[in-house]
Design an enzyme around this catalytic site. Structure first.
Site, PDB file in Angstrom:
ATOM      1  N   ASN A  83      38.003 -14.737   2.580  1.00 61.52           N
ATOM      2  CA  ASN A  83      37.266 -13.641   1.953  1.00 61.52           C
ATOM      3  C   ASN A  83      36.859 -12.682   3.051  1.00 61.52           C
ATOM      4  O   ASN A  83      36.208 -13.079   4.020  1.00 61.52           O
ATOM      5  CB  ASN A  83      35.996 -14.139   1.246  1.00 61.52           C
ATOM      6  CG  ASN A  83      36.300 -14.992   0.026  1.00 61.52           C
ATOM      7  OD1 ASN A  83      37.458 -15.140  -0.363  1.00 61.52           O
ATOM      8  ND2 ASN A  83      35.262 -15.543  -0.572  1.00 61.52           N
ATOM      9  N   ARG A 131      41.676 -15.993 -10.020  1.00 62.18           N
ATOM     10  CA  ARG A 131      40.844 -16.995  -9.345  1.00 62.18           C
ATOM     11  C   ARG A 131      39.486 -17.027 -10.036  1.00 62.18           C
ATOM     12  O   ARG A 131      38.781 -16.009 -10.063  1.00 62.18           O
ATOM     13  CB  ARG A 131      40.688 -16.627  -7.859  1.00 62.18           C
ATOM     14  CG  ARG A 131      39.688 -17.499  -7.140  1.00 62.18           C
ATOM     15  CD  ARG A 131      39.566 -17.172  -5.653  1.00 62.18           C
ATOM     16  NE  ARG A 131      38.582 -18.065  -5.075  1.00 62.18           N
ATOM     17  CZ  ARG A 131      37.471 -17.679  -4.442  1.00 62.18           C
ATOM     18  NH1 ARG A 131      37.207 -16.390  -4.256  1.00 62.18           N
ATOM     19  NH2 ARG A 131      36.614 -18.563  -3.988  1.00 62.18           N
ATOM     20  N   GLU A 181      33.173 -20.074   0.502  1.00 58.51           N
ATOM     21  CA  GLU A 181      32.250 -19.589   1.535  1.00 58.51           C
ATOM     22  C   GLU A 181      31.151 -20.593   1.885  1.00 58.51           C
ATOM     23  O   GLU A 181      29.955 -20.310   1.717  1.00 58.51           O
ATOM     24  CB  GLU A 181      31.615 -18.267   1.109  1.00 58.51           C
ATOM     25  CG  GLU A 181      32.620 -17.151   0.843  1.00 58.51           C
ATOM     26  CD  GLU A 181      31.958 -15.782   0.653  1.00 58.51           C
ATOM     27  OE1 GLU A 181      30.730 -15.705   0.547  1.00 58.51           O
ATOM     28  OE2 GLU A 181      32.693 -14.785   0.617  1.00 58.51           O
ATOM     29  N   HIS A 235      31.516 -22.866  -6.274  1.00 60.32           N
ATOM     30  CA  HIS A 235      31.129 -21.497  -5.882  1.00 60.32           C
ATOM     31  C   HIS A 235      29.609 -21.410  -6.072  1.00 60.32           C
ATOM     32  O   HIS A 235      29.116 -20.619  -6.868  1.00 60.32           O
ATOM     33  CB  HIS A 235      31.896 -20.468  -6.708  1.00 60.32           C
ATOM     34  CG  HIS A 235      31.918 -19.083  -6.122  1.00 60.32           C
ATOM     35  ND1 HIS A 235      33.078 -18.378  -5.898  1.00 60.32           N
ATOM     36  CD2 HIS A 235      30.920 -18.258  -5.713  1.00 60.32           C
ATOM     37  CE1 HIS A 235      32.786 -17.180  -5.396  1.00 60.32           C
ATOM     38  NE2 HIS A 235      31.478 -17.083  -5.283  1.00 60.32           N
ATOM     39  N   TYR A 282      35.015  -8.972   3.940  1.00 54.62           N
ATOM     40  CA  TYR A 282      34.238  -7.792   3.546  1.00 54.62           C
ATOM     41  C   TYR A 282      34.061  -6.796   4.683  1.00 54.62           C
ATOM     42  O   TYR A 282      34.237  -5.602   4.489  1.00 54.62           O
ATOM     43  CB  TYR A 282      32.900  -8.213   2.915  1.00 54.62           C
ATOM     44  CG  TYR A 282      33.156  -8.823   1.548  1.00 54.62           C
ATOM     45  CD1 TYR A 282      33.358  -8.015   0.455  1.00 54.62           C
ATOM     46  CD2 TYR A 282      33.293 -10.204   1.392  1.00 54.62           C
ATOM     47  CE1 TYR A 282      33.674  -8.548  -0.796  1.00 54.62           C
ATOM     48  CE2 TYR A 282      33.605 -10.750   0.145  1.00 54.62           C
ATOM     49  CZ  TYR A 282      33.796  -9.916  -0.936  1.00 54.62           C
ATOM     50  OH  TYR A 282      34.127 -10.439  -2.165  1.00 54.62           O
ATOM     51  N   GLU A 299      39.274 -13.043  -1.676  1.00 49.60           N
ATOM     52  CA  GLU A 299      38.326 -12.006  -2.111  1.00 49.60           C
ATOM     53  C   GLU A 299      38.385 -10.839  -1.157  1.00 49.60           C
ATOM     54  O   GLU A 299      38.392 -11.021   0.058  1.00 49.60           O
ATOM     55  CB  GLU A 299      36.867 -12.487  -2.112  1.00 49.60           C
ATOM     56  CG  GLU A 299      36.492 -13.410  -3.217  1.00 49.60           C
ATOM     57  CD  GLU A 299      35.020 -13.830  -3.153  1.00 49.60           C
ATOM     58  OE1 GLU A 299      34.175 -13.077  -2.614  1.00 49.60           O
ATOM     59  OE2 GLU A 299      34.730 -14.928  -3.643  1.00 49.60           O
TER      60      GLU A 299
HETATM   61  S1  NCW Z   1      27.270 -12.209  -1.164  1.00 43.29           S
HETATM   62  C1  NCW Z   1      28.823 -12.484  -0.773  1.00 43.29           C
HETATM   63  N1  NCW Z   1      29.787 -12.336  -1.704  1.00 43.29           N
HETATM   64  C2  NCW Z   1      29.721 -11.556  -2.862  1.00 43.29           C
HETATM   65  C3  NCW Z   1      29.611 -12.495  -4.049  1.00 43.29           C
HETATM   66  O1  NCW Z   1      29.615 -11.829  -5.266  1.00 43.29           O
HETATM   67  C4  NCW Z   1      30.704 -13.544  -4.086  1.00 43.29           C
HETATM   68  O2  NCW Z   1      30.350 -14.561  -4.974  1.00 43.29           O
HETATM   69  C5  NCW Z   1      30.913 -14.110  -2.700  1.00 43.29           C
HETATM   70  O3  NCW Z   1      32.043 -14.952  -2.679  1.00 43.29           O
HETATM   71  C6  NCW Z   1      31.013 -10.880  -2.791  1.00 43.29           C
HETATM   72  O4  NCW Z   1      31.816 -11.905  -2.159  1.00 43.29           O
HETATM   73  C7  NCW Z   1      31.016 -12.966  -1.694  1.00 43.29           C
HETATM   74  N2  NCW Z   1      29.163 -12.778   0.451  1.00 43.29           N
HETATM   75  C8  NCW Z   1      28.272 -12.782   1.518  1.00 43.29           C
HETATM   76  C9  NCW Z   1      28.822 -11.854   2.554  1.00 43.29           C
HETATM   77  C10 NCW Z   1      27.828 -11.609   3.637  1.00 43.29           C
HETATM   78  C11 NCW Z   1      27.836 -12.679   4.651  1.00 43.29           C
HETATM   79  C12 NCW Z   1      27.019 -12.339   5.821  1.00 43.29           C
HETATM   80  C13 NCW Z   1      26.374 -13.533   6.402  1.00 43.29           C
HETATM   81  C14 NCW Z   1      25.569 -13.196   7.606  1.00 43.29           C
HETATM   82  C15 NCW Z   1      24.642 -14.271   8.010  1.00 43.29           C
END
Ligand code: NCW
Length: 438
Positions: free
Chosen positions: A282, A69, A158, A113, A284, A344
């Site tokens: 995705n 991806r 996202e 993205h 986390y 992800e």
């Molecule tokens: S920052 C983030 N990420 C990281 C990034 O490298 C990638 O491009 C993104 O698709 C790893 O995966 C995603 N995600 C943000 C996660 C935190 C969201 C919390 C939001 C609270 C308001």
């Protein structure tokens, strides 16, 4: 065939920001503004993937993944965001896709993205309804060239995170601090998804997905106030972006003092809700929510999660949250839930090479192992999961954190661009060759 893959994004890995006619993106602008990104880092060089893509494809071939991806840089294709197409930009992705196909790796391309052409930001970015149509035009251009070999297309990555960090809090590009006035950014991205999905299909795309960043929401207690707060957060983070796509309606936003979703016109929801071939997820970590102690303007407060190990980012490691999320999606959406792709999942760790040069990232191995087991558990509970992509193939430009957060299966020494597979790379190779499903 279950898809095992790795994921990346254009601005985070490509570099070559001034090569072959590429236009500026909002991330070029933002990263060059002093104080926006840790240590003044930018994506100017990143992993130099634009020049080293064939080495990176060979790393994936040796890893044994059957899918990759990646995201396409909109300003490489349409330097002004609209109008004239930059053939040299298309040629890059054409070479990459041919390289992947030659290794039997199924390409999965993300259109957006987060690297919006700066020219479109100058016209309002995602606050402007017109940007949705521009995404659809761009989708048509890339699909006309690549859909004969790229079967899987992801319209947005996202959109919640892009809205919150980019337009509400200003910690990501374009750096706007609009708080709840950022809500039209949600609608315009979703409309862009729907219009782009139509354009992709018109050019032969086989599978069209949208990828949402989702989190299981856990109330901090069973008090009515905490339950109400958790429900409000769930609406904002999860349902605002899932309900319109899967159910054709917005959730009730009255907890936020919003009577009706702004910017919506007649017919928009039908465009947004057309059938999807898959939902990209995705994951986390979960989120623990309580009622705000004092008025903050928001109906929830992040209570923080304790009692779990954390990644270098400070994100709690809760593998069962992924099972909880996937089974929760099935419970909430039932037959309206299309097949799910975990687009992800991964973690940042310090990943310092030892004296022998080995990067022995045992914490990442434990993280991936447990999360893959959680996917397996969700599948045995009836969730149709079709793929799992590790974020990320390479250590890369981690947005506002610059190069300080390393997510890769492959270590990158940025000054020399040397790639070194970590212990987790070898572990993942064994894991996916020993069993074809999670
Ligand atoms: S920052 C983030 N990420 C990281 C990034 O490298 C990638 O491009 C993104 O698709 C790893 O995966 C995603 N995600 C943000 C996660 C935190 C969201 C919390 C939001 C609270 C308001």
């Amino acid at each position: 065939m279950f898809l095992w893959g790795t994921a990346t994004a254009s601005y985070q890995i490509e570099g070559a920001v001034a090569d072959d006619g590429r236009g500026l993106s909002i991330w070029d602008t933002f990263a060059h503004e002093p104080g926006k990104v840790k240590d003044g880092h930018t994506g100017d060089m990143a992993c130099d993937h634009y020049h080293r893509w064939s080495e990176d494809v060979m790393l994936m071939a040796a890893l044994g993944v059957n899918s990759y991806r990646f995201s396409i840089s909109w300003p490489r294709i349409l330097p002004a965001g609209r109008g004239e197409v930059n053939q040299a930009g298309l040629d890059f992705y054409d070479r990459l896709v041919d390289g992947l196909c030659a290794q039997g790796i199924v390409p999965a391309a993300t259109l957006f993205h987060w690297d919006l052409p700066q020219a479109l930001e100058d016209e309002g970015g995602w606050l402007a309804r017109d940007t949705a149509s521009r995404l659809a035009d761009y989708a048509g251009v890339v699909a006309a060239r690549l859909a004969d070999r790229v079967p899987i297309w992801i319209t947005l990555n996202e959109p919640f995170v892009h809205m919150v960090f980019g337009y509400a809090l200003g910690t990501h590009a374009p750096g706007r601090m609009l708080f709840l006035d950022a809500l039209p950014v949600a609608h315009h991205q979703l409309l862009g998804h729907g219009l782009a999905a139509q354009a992709l299909r018109a050019h032969g795309a086989e599978r069209v997905l949208v990828t949402n960043n989702l989190t299981p929401v856990r109330p901090a207690s069973s008090s009515a106030d905490d339950l109400r707060a958790a429900d409000a957060y769930d609406i904002l983070h999860n349902r605002l972006f899932n309900d319109p796509v899967l159910l054709g309606r917005y959730p009730d936003l009255s907890a936020f003092g919003v009577d009706a979703m702004p910017a919506v016109r007649d017919g928009d929801l039908a465009v947004i809700a057309q059938p999807l071939d898959g939902l990209g997820v995705n994951y986390y970590n979960p989120t623990r929510i309580r009622a705000p102690g004092e008025p903050t303007g928001l109906p929830f407060d992040d209570a923080g999660i304790t009692g779990y190990p954390t990644t270098a980012f400070g994100w709690p490691v809760v593998p069962d949250g992924l099972r909880e999320l996937l089974t929760g999606l099935k419970a909430r959406y039932g037959d309206a839930l299309p097949p799910v792709y975990v687009t992800e999942n991964g973690c940042s760790q310090p990943d310092t090479p030892g004296p022998d040069g080995v990067i022995d990232d045992q914490d990442r191995i434990a993280f991936l192992d447990a999360h893959i087991q959680a996917v397996g558990a969700a599948m045995s509970e009836g969730v149709d999961v079709r793929g799992y992509y590790v974020w990320s193939l390479l250590d890369n430009f981690e947005w506002a954190e610059g190069y300080t957060q390393r997510f890769g299966l492959v270590h990158v020494d940025f000054p020399t661009q040397t790639r070194t597979p970590k212990a987790s790379y070898h572990w993942f190779k064994n894991r996916i060759t020993s069993s074809s499903t999670p």
